[in-house]
Design an enzyme around this catalytic site. Structure first.
Site, PDB file in Angstrom:
ATOM      1  N   HIS A   1       2.430  11.257  -1.364  1.00 46.26           N
ATOM      2  CA  HIS A   1       1.501  10.884  -0.295  1.00 46.26           C
ATOM      3  C   HIS A   1       1.669  11.916   0.822  1.00 46.26           C
ATOM      4  O   HIS A   1       2.428  11.721   1.768  1.00 46.26           O
ATOM      5  CB  HIS A   1       1.783   9.477   0.231  1.00 46.26           C
ATOM      6  CG  HIS A   1       0.719   8.982   1.175  1.00 46.26           C
ATOM      7  ND1 HIS A   1       1.007   8.320   2.341  1.00 46.26           N
ATOM      8  CD2 HIS A   1      -0.639   9.062   1.116  1.00 46.26           C
ATOM      9  CE1 HIS A   1      -0.122   7.998   2.957  1.00 46.26           C
ATOM     10  NE2 HIS A   1      -1.135   8.440   2.234  1.00 46.26           N
TER      11      HIS A   1
ATOM     12  N   HIS B   1       0.845  -1.191   0.000  1.00 45.73           N
ATOM     13  CA  HIS B   1       0.000   0.000   0.000  1.00 45.73           C
ATOM     14  C   HIS B   1       0.886   1.250   0.000  1.00 45.73           C
ATOM     15  O   HIS B   1       1.892   1.299   0.716  1.00 45.73           O
ATOM     16  CB  HIS B   1      -0.883  -0.020   1.250  1.00 45.73           C
ATOM     17  CG  HIS B   1      -1.628   1.247   1.514  1.00 45.73           C
ATOM     18  ND1 HIS B   1      -1.436   2.010   2.636  1.00 45.73           N
ATOM     19  CD2 HIS B   1      -2.566   1.886   0.768  1.00 45.73           C
ATOM     20  CE1 HIS B   1      -2.224   3.067   2.601  1.00 45.73           C
ATOM     21  NE2 HIS B   1      -2.916   3.012   1.476  1.00 45.73           N
TER      22      HIS B   1
END
Length: 366
Positions: free
Chosen positions: A131, A56
């Site tokens: 991110h 992930h």
């Protein structure tokens, strides 16, 4: 941290090996070539019916505290990030992996969750992983993956580009060109999911499936539509709710026409981050809850209605990278995905022959 260093040392040596079932180290298996080492029984099984380990936010092993806050963040976070300490705290919640792309590949990871963005003020229109904070250039990551694939010609990877930020048509064209330049003939054209087996890919010398969650996929034959790889997202901090969600979405999985990603991850909420601000994601959520998640994964089996791809944070944790095989290699019938990076013998019977995309929202602190 010491465990990560040990894993990396083994990776540099080219193998992560495990004891045989009897406890002796007579059987050695290299995770870097686990697809190539599968028995012939599995060569013609659709990849959608095999258990495949994934990560992930795969690129988040490094983020740049000195870069601007990403366009995936709220205006409030961008204002707060003017304080240098805020970016240091953001990093603790933006990083979800310890291992680089190469180290993940050597460990057996074959699915990569990718979010990309242009960078403010970057005149050359370069694309970066993102991110919360910006990571490495996409080009550098692609070249690292391609280098591994050249050395391991029977390994197949799934690259899932599922979030795009601050990207116009020119940025998309540049990114797609980079993908073509990096992989060339290794790219697999989009086609029937059921026709995607190890054998067919080996015959074509194709190693890379690119999923592109944007209408631009229609213009390029080697881009697969995002709907072919749904990844339902639980959006919870509760292990109980996560497992219930994973069970429910697996039961609703279509037996034909798509791959399936089970996101075995917990997502922090604002109060979670506030309470564990200094500890970060790994210390606040992952360490405490990963054993229970892995217990669930150990009960799963692959197949048309079983698990396919499972993703997790920090894939190096809890013996994540061990690969076990029976003494008699011919007994290995199909993968029991006890957790990403681990393959166990499940049965002497082959997998079944028959066969709401919602990746999570970006990390936000407020």
């Amino acid at each position: 941290m010491l465990a990560v260093r040990k894993v990396r040392r083994k990776l540099r040596m080219g193998t992560i090996c495990s004891p045989s079932p009897s406890g002796t180290k007579t059987l050695e298996v290299c995770n870097a070539d686990w697809m190539a080492s599968l028995p012939p029984l599995l060569h013609n099984v659709p990849l959608s019916n095999l258990a495949i380990p994934g990560s992930h936010d795969s690129f988040s092993y490094w983020v740049d505290e000195k870069s601007p806050v990403g366009p995936d963040q709220t205006p409030a976070i961008k204002r707060l990030a003017r304080i240098s300490l805020v970016k240091k705290l953001m990093k603790k919640w933006s990083v979800t992996q310890n291992l680089t792309f190469r180290e993940q590949l050597d460990a057996g990871i074959r699915y990569f969750d990718l979010r990309v963005s242009s960078k403010p003020g970057d005149a050359d229109q370069e694309i970066y992983f993102i991110h919360g904070l910006f990571g490495i250039r996409v080009w550098d990551g692609l070249m690292e993956i391609d280098s591994f694939l050249t050395q391991h010609p029977q390994e197949i990877v799934f690259l899932d580009f599922n979030h795009f930020y601050a990207m116009d048509e020119a940025h998309h064209k540049r990114l797609i060109l980079r993908i073509q330049e990096a992989f060339g003939n290794k790219l697999c054209s989009a086609c029937s999911v059921e026709s995607m087996t190890l054998q067919t890919l080996w015959e074509k010398k194709s190693q890379v499936l690119i999923f592109y969650h944007c209408p631009f996929y229609k213009q390029y034959p080697f881009l697969w539509p995002g709907k072919k790889i749904p990844a339902p997202w639980a959006n919870t901090t509760s292990v109980r709710k996560l497992i219930l969600f994973l069970e429910t979405t697996l039961s609703e999985r279509s037996p034909h026409g798509s791959f399936h990603v089970s996101q075995a991850i917990l997502t922090p909420r604002v109060k979670t981050i506030a309470r564990g601000l200094v500890g970060g994601l790994k210390n606040t959520l992952v360490h405490r809850n990963l054993p229970a998640i892995l217990d669930w994964v150990k009960t799963q089996k692959p197949g048309a209605l079983g698990v396919n791809i499972i993703t997790s944070d920090f894939v190096d944790l809890v013996k994540y990278l061990q690969c076990f095989l029976p003494q008699d290699h011919s007994q290995r019938s199909f993968l029991n995905f006890s957790h990403p990076g681990q393959m166990l013998p499940r049965s002497s019977s082959p997998p079944q022959d028959h066969a709401s995309q919602d990746h999570e929202r970006p990390l936000t602190l407020l």
